[in-house]
Design an enzyme around this catalytic site. Structure first.
Site, short mmCIF file in Angstrom:
data_model
loop_
_atom_site.label_atom_id
_atom_site.label_comp_id
_atom_site.label_asym_id
_atom_site.label_seq_id
_atom_site.Cartn_x
_atom_site.Cartn_y
_atom_site.Cartn_z
CG HIS A 1 41.54 35.02 34.40
ND1 HIS A 1 40.41 34.85 35.23
CD2 HIS A 1 42.15 36.10 34.86
CE1 HIS A 1 40.24 35.61 36.11
NE2 HIS A 1 41.33 36.34 35.94
CG HIS B 1 37.68 37.63 33.49
ND1 HIS B 1 39.14 37.44 33.27
CD2 HIS B 1 37.63 39.04 34.26
CE1 HIS B 1 39.62 38.34 34.03
NE2 HIS B 1 38.85 39.33 34.51
CD GLN C 1 39.39 49.84 38.26
OE1 GLN C 1 38.35 50.05 37.70
NE2 GLN C 1 39.74 48.76 38.45
NE ARG D 1 47.16 44.43 39.09
CZ ARG D 1 46.26 45.24 39.54
NH1 ARG D 1 45.11 44.15 39.92
NH2 ARG D 1 45.94 46.29 39.14
P1 AMP Z 1 38.97 42.34 36.23
O1 AMP Z 1 39.22 42.21 34.91
O2 AMP Z 1 40.02 42.08 37.28
O3 AMP Z 1 38.22 43.78 36.34
O4 AMP Z 1 37.81 41.53 36.72
C1 AMP Z 1 36.49 41.52 36.06
C2 AMP Z 1 35.52 40.47 37.00
O5 AMP Z 1 35.95 39.38 37.06
C3 AMP Z 1 35.37 41.04 38.54
O6 AMP Z 1 34.14 40.99 38.77
C4 AMP Z 1 36.30 40.13 39.27
O7 AMP Z 1 36.06 40.06 40.75
C5 AMP Z 1 35.98 38.92 38.39
N1 AMP Z 1 37.29 37.94 38.87
C6 AMP Z 1 38.60 38.10 38.56
N2 AMP Z 1 39.16 37.17 38.88
C7 AMP Z 1 38.20 36.29 39.28
C8 AMP Z 1 38.42 34.80 39.75
N3 AMP Z 1 39.64 34.29 39.79
N4 AMP Z 1 37.15 34.15 40.05
C9 AMP Z 1 36.00 34.89 40.13
N5 AMP Z 1 35.79 36.21 39.36
C10 AMP Z 1 37.00 36.91 39.21
#
Ligand code: AMP
Length: 280
Positions: free
Chosen positions: A34, A37, A61, A187
């Site tokens: 999104h 990312h 995890q 999520r």
């Molecule tokens: P994930 O795919 O949830 O493991 O997230 C991958 C990276 O994107 C992680 O470093 C998250 O903290 C970052 N991330 C996820 N959601 C957001 C958001 N709303 N704003 C900024 N970074 C995000």
């Protein structure tokens, strides 16, 4: 965009870039991408010659097998989004290369209090799983800079502890929010329409604390925010705490730390949503 699955191919490609003195930025993700990312991808692109994004839904995890099973995996769409964002390399690692000894032979990382604190307390083993995958991915990519989202604030603290040997610079990027304030998260798609609308109320409490909090003691702010979030239908606060933003330890008063972060985790209809606000 170049798609790679094998660590050896990735290393070969990135070695040629390093030899040409090009810098490498790395954005590890679990996909279902999104704008949050993409903000990391864009930041990396603006600060490095080459941007590598990885998508890997890391089984170690997830302490809840149902959560792992339900995790969205729209890989075709993710590839389209990353290509449109001009990401240079998409790495889709294979479990046998990430965990050559199998999923039950994890390395144990000394994470200190972070391991069983707040998010760690609610999700036993979660941060050790994060540490395992990030350490392994860093060995593969060996980036100059690692881009992480503030949304997972405790995760940033954990990774800061893990990253000792190879030492990429860690760049923490601000939380990207939906128009109504809800922190973007992979999520969020698991919320139904009503839950999705109501979930914005979590961020509204954090905005209130940011804008008016200094007038109140922290204990009062906490009690009020927890009550208000718990009054949202189907919402249940797991924790809402004020921490020293550097040491990530609990504080009781505004004067206890120069930089404070208010962190919260809320279950909405059983879906775990994280949010936080830097208060400095
Ligand atoms: P994930 O795919 O949830 O493991 O997230 C991958 C990276 O994107 C992680 O470093 C998250 O903290 C970052 N991330 C996820 N959601 C957001 C958001 N709303 N704003 C900024 N970074 C995000």
């Amino acid at each position: 965009m170049i798609l790679l699955q094998h660590a050896a191919d990735l290393k070969k490609l990135l070695d040629t870039k390093r030899q040409a003195n090009l810098t490498i930025g790395f954005v590890p993700t679990m996909g279902a991408l999104h704008q949050g990312h993409l903000s990391l991808i864009n930041r990396s692109k603006s600060e490095n010659s080459i941007t590598v994004c990885s998508i890997y839904v890391n089984p170690t995890q997830f302490n809840d097998p149902k959560d792992l099973e339900k995790y969205p995996r729209p890989i075709e769409h993710d590839i389209e989004i990353l290509s449109a964002a001009h990401c240079d390399v998409l790495f889709l690692p294979l479990t046998e290369e990430v965990y050559p000894g199998g999923l039950n032979k994890l390395k144990h990382y000394e994470l200190g209090h972070l391991e069983n604190f707040l998010e760690g307390a609610s999700r036993p083993g979660h941060f050790n799983g994060v540490a395992n995958v990030v350490d392994r991915l860093l060995q593969f990519v060996q980036p100059d800079r690692l881009y992480l989202g503030q949304k997972d604030f405790q995760q940033v603290k954990v990774i800061e502890k893990v990253v000792t040997g190879l030492k990429p610079a860690i760049v923490m990027c601000p939380i990207v929010r939906e128009a109504d304030g809800l922190a973007m998260s992979s999520r969020n798609v698991r919320l139904n329409e009503v839950q999705r609308k109501n979930a914005a109320g979590i961020s509204h409490q954090l905005f209130f604390i940011r804008d008016h909090g200094k007038e109140f003691p922290l204990a009062e702010l906490k009690q009020q925010a927890v009550e208000r979030i718990n009054s949202i239908p189907e919402a249940q606060v797991d924790y809402l705490e004020f921490c020293d933003a550097e040491k990530f330890t609990l504080i009781n008063n505004w004067k206890d730390a120069p930089k404070i972060v208010c962190v919260t985790s809320v279950l909405v209809g059983g879906v775990r949503l994280l949010d936080n606000m830097l208060l400095y």
